[in-house]
Structures are given as C-alpha cells and as structure tokens.
Design an enzyme around this catalytic site. Structure first.
Site, PDB file in Angstrom:
ATOM      1  CD  GLU A 293     -13.417  -1.500  -6.933  1.00  0.00           C
ATOM      2  OE1 GLU A 293     -13.378  -3.214  -6.444  1.00  0.00           O
ATOM      3  OE2 GLU A 293     -12.188  -1.231  -6.161  1.00  0.00           O
TER       4      GLU A 293
ATOM      5  CG  ASP B  26      -8.153  -0.977  -8.188  1.00  0.00           C
ATOM      6  OD1 ASP B  26      -9.558  -1.412  -8.365  1.00  0.00           O
ATOM      7  OD2 ASP B  26      -7.196  -0.776  -7.461  1.00  0.00           O
TER       8      ASP B  26
ATOM      9  CG  ASP C 280      -2.294  -0.809   1.275  1.00  0.00           C
ATOM     10  OD1 ASP C 280      -1.914  -2.253   0.473  1.00  0.00           O
ATOM     11  OD2 ASP C 280      -3.473  -0.332   1.637  1.00  0.00           O
TER      12      ASP C 280
END
Ligand code: CA
Length: 545
Positions: free
Chosen positions: A283, A247, A217
């Site tokens: 998303e 995303d 991440d």
C-alpha cells in the site's frame, strides 16, 4: 475521442486520485449459489464456462476484515472459525485468494497496532484455528496473504515498553545506548521534538509516531529490527501463508521514496529466501507515478490507487466524467508505465478498501447498475484484482473508518447466526441494497452479477494476464473495445457499453466475432450477426475469434 482524452489528462492532473443471515433458523446465507440463476443470457452463455486453474499471482483476492465478517461463537466479533465456515460462499463466488487484515494481538479493533507479531489475537481465535483455516483454503486452491504491519507497533508492544522503561530510569544527563537496552534501537527516539514525533511520557524524550501516538514507528534501519522482521515472516510462512500485504510503505522512511524502495528490496529478497514464490503487495497511497516507482524494488504488486475510490478512474468513468474510451486508454497507459519499471510487475487493482467510503455511495440515484458495472471494470483489469468484503453486495458505509468496516450484511436480521456487531464506535449504517441472503434469490442482484464477473475472469486467464490493446476505431465515449493478449492463453476482446442506450459495434474491424461471455444488467440480449455486435444498455461482452 480527443476531447475525452484531454479531459482525462486534465482530471488526472487535478483531482486527488493521485492520493490520489435470513432468520434465526440455520445459517441464512450459507453455501449456496449453484442453485441460483442469474439473468437469462448470463445463465445461458456463462454458466458452462470452465474455470482454468492457473497457479500464479494473478488472483481474484477477497479482502476480509475478520472482526466484521462472520462470528462463530456468538460474542459478536468475527473470527477465524467464522471465516472458515464461509469458505463455501467465497469459493462459490470465484475468489481464489484471501487477504486477511491484521490477525495479531492488538489493543484496537482494527489491529493495525501489533503487540505480538507471532500470535493470533484471542478475539479471532488461536494459531490452531489459523492453521486449520489455511489448510482448508489450500485444499480449495485459495491462497492466503496476511497484513504485515511493519511501519509501527503498538505502544503496548514489549519492545516499546522496555525501551520506554529504560529511558524513564535513565538519568537526565546520561546518553542512551542500545548496549543497555537493545530496544532503544528499535524505534526512533530523540531529545528534540522533531516533525512527526510525540513526547514520551515521564521522560524528556520524544519518539516518532507518524500515524498516532499509540503507534510508534519502528526504526527499520536497525539490523536487529530487520532480523525480527525476518523471523516474523518465517513464522507466518511456516504457518502456511502465501505472502504478505504491506501496510503504509511510503511511511517506512517518511518522505524518502528511495529508502523505502531499498527497504522493500531487502524485504522481498528476505521473504523469497524463506519461500521462493512468497507474494508481496504494498500500500503506497500516493501519486501513480510515485507508487509505480516502487516496482523498482522488485515487489510483485503495488495497489493501483489511480483506479480506486470515489475520485478514481473507475468511479469517474461511471459518473460520466470520463468516457469508456478514457478507461481503456488509462489501462493501456498504466500497463506501459508499470512495465517500464518492472517486467515482472503484477498490477493490484482494487476498487475500494477498508480506508475508503464504500462504492454504493458513489452514484446518486443508482439502482445498482453503476455499482455492478464498476465492480466489473475493476474485475476486468489486468493483475491480481482485489474486492473488499461487502462490495460484492453493494454494502454502504462512509464517514468515520468504523463505518467503512461494518458487519458483513449476511441478513437483515441482526440476530441471525454469524452476524457481527461491528466496531464499537460505528454509527448506524443504513444499507441501500438487500442482504446477501435476499440477493442470492434475485437473478438481477449485485452479488449474482459480481459472481458472473469473477466467473469470466476465471474462465479467461488472459483477462488477468494479458496486455490491454485498445481498438482505436472502436473506442468512444459511450462504448469501447479492448483486446487482451498474453501469447499463452486464448486472447479475447472486451466490449463495453456504458451508455443508457443500445449500441451496435462493427467487430469485423478487430476479428473477434464470437460472443463468449456477457455481463448484462437487464434481460436484453447481446448478440453478434455478420460481425456486428448489438450491445444493450450497460452491457459488457467478451468475444473470442
Ligand atoms: Ca467471535
């Protein structure tokens, strides 16, 4: 109907929707369409509907997984040139926007783990191919958005590799600092194994990797990372993209919606400083109330998960768990919800995507009728409506992710021109409906039905841009009527018969009595006489005043 509304409320609370090429001859499924006829009434009534070009964010977007779409050079992997060769098909279908899943260099077939944000993966071609594709799309009035994967990079990204090298060489009792390696700041490293962290090889450090150890991440708080992101957006906007699909935005700061919203606000503002009408769709695979709250960031669109997937409103309506009225009331209700948070929201309905089992598997015993109606219920929604490649022909694919990303079924002949081989770990996916090539010759095929639905969407801009107004007296379990108005384009009424029997509906109550377009699933005609609409089984009609 009261009981159905209660039922809907109950199901909304309890179900997890909150997560809720013919031969080896020439190109088999080449540009075609214009010569293909559809069922008799659709051919008569819809064929001459003019498409009204409106240049805004309310589009008909086609989601393309390049890897499995169309291969131009015979290596079995779809590519940019291949997609460009299919633009005639895409345009003929009525799509006017493309979402390209990740195109940047990556070690995986899906490419959601990027190693270089400013290049094209060699499997897909070159930047020159990308530029040529964009130019061709824009010449056709097709906008293009690309996936922007910001939550994580690949472990093979040079940023992560340099940070890793630095920590490997750091004496165990020394503190780490970005002064010595700027990339230490780009990720979340810790001496402790925190939740969502993975051990960093050959060190006593851990790093955050929420999805998979191969995808560390990014630390989105870092000013340096934000400057990199700004440059990445600038790079692709300079190459002509019209916006970005974001995303996994709920994972930016896992478990912290307020911080995610704040980051999205920064991102959208940075993007719009580079290009004023830069479009963002995100998303957030979570509850409807939660992803709706992300509209507070000023983002254009959030994917409308509540209506998607096998447990969503559309599938439940076609399975009979919800009535036609439930679908209409759910639309009106969510429009109010989104509008209450952002006046400028553009809903992003989609029926399936690359993470979901394909819809042809949702309805046991279906002969294609429910698959068609479900596509229509998606395309008749307000907003920028997305269609995942292959759904327009009712492709199959479920189980592991690779199966959901099977090669576009241009032809039954796997060796036909352009056919892709698909992801290496894909099971054999057995198709239920015909290939595109065969469907194009069948007036009653799924693809010809979907083309009509898109044609109607393009002919009546109010469908994408207007508000849903249920006609209460005409909303029942089997049939329902809703109006769409936006104060600018010709208002319409949409009448749905989702029942196996013919129904009559008295339109004198709503004043829309001119039958202007139809989506039928048989050769039975819809008609209006003295304001009474006769709607055959499984038929949708669009009416004007
Ligand atoms: Ca290729």
């Amino acid at each position: 109907m009261k009981h159905t509304q209660n039922r809907l409320r109950k199901v909304l609370l309890t179900i997890p929707l909150v997560f809720a090429l013919a031969s080896c001859t020439k190109d088999p499924a080449g540009p075609s369409g214009s010569a293909v006829s559809v069922g008799p009434q659709m051919a008569q009534l819809n064929a001459n509907l003019p498409a009204e070009a409106v240049n805004d964010h309310y589009r008909n977007t086609y989601e393309v997984f390049l890897y499995s779409y169309y291969d131009s050079d015979g290596d079995g992997i779809g590519d940019l040139k291949g997609l460009q060769q299919k633009l005639d098909y895409i345009q003929d279908m009525g799509f006017n926007s493309l979402w390209l899943m990740p195109v940047c260099p990556s070690p995986t077939y899906h490419k959601y783990d990027v190693t270089n944000y400013m290049d094209i993966d060699p499997q897909y071609g070159t930047l020159a191919d990308f530029d040529a594709l964009i130019k061709d799309c824009h010449a056709r009035g097709i906008t293009v958005i690309t996936d922007l994967v910001l939550n994580h990079t690949s472990v093979d990204h040079p940023w992560f590799k340099q940070a890793h090298d630095y920590l490997k060489e750091l004496p165990a009792d020394w503190g780490a600092s970005a002064d010595y390696c700027p990339y230490f700041d780009y990720y979340n490293f810790s001496r402790d194994r925190l939740n969502g962290y993975e051990p960093l090889a050959d060190t006593n450090w851990y790093y955050e990797a929420r999805f998979w150890s191969g995808m560390p991440d990014l630390r989105l708080d870092s000013e340096a990372v934000r400057e990199e992101i700004r440059k990445v957006m600038e790079f692709w906007l300079d190459h002509g993209v019209d916006g970005f699909r974001l995303d996994a935005v709920t994972s930016f700061y896992t478990g912290n919606d307020a911080q995610n919203i704040e980051f999205l606000r920064w991102l959208c503002e940075a993007g719009r400083q580079l290009k004023q009408d830069c479009y963002f769709v995100a998303e957030g695979w979570t509850s409807q109330d939660t992803y709706a709250s992300y509209y507070a960031s000023g983002i254009d669109s959030m994917f409308d998960f509540a209506f998607a997937d096998s447990g969503g409103v559309i599938a439940n309506t076609l399975k009979g768990s919800f009535g036609a009225d439930d679908y209409v009331y759910a639309l009106a209700k969510e429009e109010q919800l989104y509008k209450s948070i952002s006046a400028s929201y553009v809903n992003a309905p989609f029926y399936t995507n690359h993470d979901m089992g394909r819809s042809a598997g949702y309805y046991a015993g279906d002969d294609g009728t429910k698959t068609k109606l479900a596509e229509a219920l998606n395309l008749l929604m307000q907003g920028n409506a997305f269609t995942y490649y292959g759904e327009e022909i009712g492709m199959k694919g479920s189980g592991k992710d690779e199966n959901k990303r099977a090669p576009m079924y241009w032809s039954e002949d796997a060796g036909a021109q352009g056919m892709c081989t698909g992801p290496a770990d894909m099971d054999e996916v057995k198709m239920k409906y015909d290939s595109l090539q065969k469907q194009q010759e069948d007036p009653y095929s799924i693809v010809n039905y979907v083309r009509e639905a898109l044609r109607i969407r393009n002919a009546f801009p109010v469908i994408a841009r207007g508000n849903t107004i249920p006609v209460d007296d005409l909303c029942e379990e089997e049939t329902a009527v809703m109006c769409r108005e936006d104060g600018e384009h010709t208002p319409v009424c949409i009448a749905l018969n989702l029942d196996e029997a013919e129904h009559t509906i008295d339109l004198n109550q709503c004043g829309y009595t001119v039958l202007s377009a139809v989506l039928n699933t048989s050769d039975a005609y819809a008609e209006v006489k003295d304001g009474i609409l006769k709607l055959p089984a499984y038929t949708i009609a669009v009416l004007t005043k």
